[in-house]
Design a protein around this motif. Structure first.
Motif, PDB file in Angstrom:
ATOM      1  N   ALA A  38      46.007  48.449  45.339  1.00  0.00           N
ATOM      2  CA  ALA A  38      46.059  46.979  44.789  1.00  0.00           C
ATOM      3  C   ALA A  38      47.055  46.412  44.054  1.00  0.00           C
ATOM      4  CB  ALA A  38      44.750  46.887  44.052  1.00  0.00           C
ATOM      5  N   LEU A  57      44.286  41.376  48.675  1.00  0.00           N
ATOM      6  CA  LEU A  57      43.552  41.609  47.552  1.00  0.00           C
ATOM      7  C   LEU A  57      42.352  40.924  47.312  1.00  0.00           C
ATOM      8  CD1 LEU A  57      46.751  40.729  45.112  1.00  0.00           C
ATOM      9  CD2 LEU A  57      45.596  43.042  45.421  1.00  0.00           C
ATOM     10  N   HIS A  84      40.130  42.419  44.291  1.00  0.00           N
ATOM     11  CA  HIS A  84      40.820  42.334  43.306  1.00  0.00           C
ATOM     12  C   HIS A  84      41.056  40.575  42.850  1.00  0.00           C
ATOM     13  CE1 HIS A  84      44.477  42.741  40.639  1.00  0.00           C
ATOM     14  NE2 HIS A  84      44.187  43.785  40.486  1.00  0.00           N
ATOM     15  N   GLY A  90      43.779  37.939  43.899  1.00  0.00           N
ATOM     16  CA  GLY A  90      43.875  37.442  45.209  1.00  0.00           C
ATOM     17  C   GLY A  90      43.447  35.873  45.066  1.00  0.00           C
TER      18      GLY A  90
END
Length: 396
Positions: free
Chosen positions: A262, A286, A291, A294
């Motif tokens: 990531a 992402l 994550h 993103g």
């Protein structure tokens, strides 16, 4: 008069003359010209010849006549490297001394032409010997021809398995791409065996295909051997720095659920000279990996001055059904701005009752006729709404 192009020495002039004559000759004369040009030394012209023969075969696809049958038989014998039978030459008005028998160039062009055979199953069966020809380029064309002739068939499945074991890397790669398109997840072990014996660019392409197979089938990243998955993630991370492969590497990291990569994707979103589309692609991956960077970057891209980045971000929001950004899709689609059409497509991707309601309104009353048409077509993909009532409003 025999129709040939050999008397024209200039390749581009010969190609232009081919097109000129095809527009003016009778059908049997066109076929004669094309059959005698299959061995032309100029590759773009041979491509034109193969496509023109496909057009001739497709023109009567539902009701092929005797001329079509003779043409397919001629092409088949040519692909096998055989001298076509005299009765075929007579039927097609082809002088034997001008027929390019046993020509590698003609065999390949004829194989491409056969993709349009009106007898797909029979033609695919007759191409079986070509799949084991000593010429790798001809084997490659034969694999593609069988794919075009009998998609989603057991026969094609068997051809793909054999192609995955071929010694030519390009044939292996195209076989993985066909398997991905067909969602044949049972071939994952063959993918992994092929990847293990290839190196460099070819190995990387197999890695990308493995990711795509996971995305396009019932497979999950957990179905991969841990060591193989780890190797693939390392390959993709390394490829993030090589722009021709960046987009595929980003997508594959998402397909592999590579949460350990990531931060490398975050770096892509921060690169000064990376293309904005690649940054949006990284943000999408992402999001898939859970994550926070993103959605942060997508929000920024939705306000971008770059039309390409903003449009791609809208499609990402639609395909991933990101509820947070649904109001943005509605605002853009119902407005008069540049991306109203893109946002309409994104709403179609988003789906669900809310999106269907907005598409209903767009199909009825949006000020842009193209947006109305797009919304109307989108509603055909959503069975909960009957689009028939919208027909009268499309051209207002």
């Amino acid at each position: 008069m025999v129709q040939i192009l050999n008397e024209i020495p200039n390749s581009r002039a010969r190609r232009a003359e081919l097109q000129y004559r095809l527009d003016r000759l009778e059908r049997h004369e066109r076929i004669q010209l094309l059959c005698l040009a299959l061995d032309d030394p100029y590759p773009p012209l041979r491509h034109d010849v193969a496509e023109a023969l496909q057009v001739e075969l497709r023109a009567r696809y539902s009701e092929p006549d005797q001329l079509d049958e003779k043409l397919v038989q001629f092409l088949h014998q040519l692909v096998l490297g055989q001298q076509p039978a005299p009765e075929l030459l007579d039927a097609l008005h082809l002088p034997a001394e001008l027929v390019p028998a046993d020509s590698r160039r003609a065999r390949m062009a004829a194989c491409v032409a056969l993709e349009a055979s009106p007898w797909p199953s029979k033609t695919a069966e007759l191409l079986q010997p070509v799949l084991r020809d000593q010429e790798a380029d001809l084997r490659y064309q034969a694999v593609i021809a069988v794919h075009r002739l009998v998609p989603s068939s057991q026969e094609l499945h068997d051809v793909v398995v054999e192609a995955l074991r071929d010694e030519d890397p390009e044939i292996v790669v195209v076989a993985t791409q066909i398997a991905v398109k067909e969602s044949w997840d049972d071939l994952l072990p063959e993918f992994l065996h092929a990847r293990a014996r290839l190196r460099g660019e070819d190995r990387l392409q197999i890695t990308f295909s493995v990711g795509s197979l996971i995305d396009n089938s019932t497979l999950t990243p957990g179905d991969l051997p841990p060591e193989a998955r780890g190797d693939m993630i390392v390959e993709c991370v390394d490829s993030l720095r090589h722009e021709p492969h960046t987009a595929s590497a980003i997508k594959t990291l998402g397909y592999l659920a590579a949460r350990e990569a990531a931060e490398e994707l975050v770096i892509v979103t921060k690169r000064w000279f990376a293309h904005p589309i690649l940054k949006v692609e990284a943000a999408a991956a992402l999001v898939d990996l859970g994550h926070p960077r993103g959605e942060e970057y997508l929000e920024r891209s939705l306000k971008s001055r770059r039309k390409d980045a903003r449009g791609y971000a809208l499609r990402v929001v639609g395909k991933r059904r990101l509820e947070k950004f649904f109001p943005e899709l509605v605002d853009v689609a119902t407005g008069k701005g540049y991306h109203a059409d893109t946002a309409t497509l994104a709403l179609a991707d988003y789906g669900g009752p809310q999106a269907r309601h907005i598409l209903d309104e767009l199909a009825r009353s949006h000020g842009d006729a193209e947006v109305r048409r797009l919304a109307h077509r989108a509603l055909h993909r959503i069975p909960e709404i009957d689009p028939a009532s919208f027909d009268a409003t499309l051209d207002r």
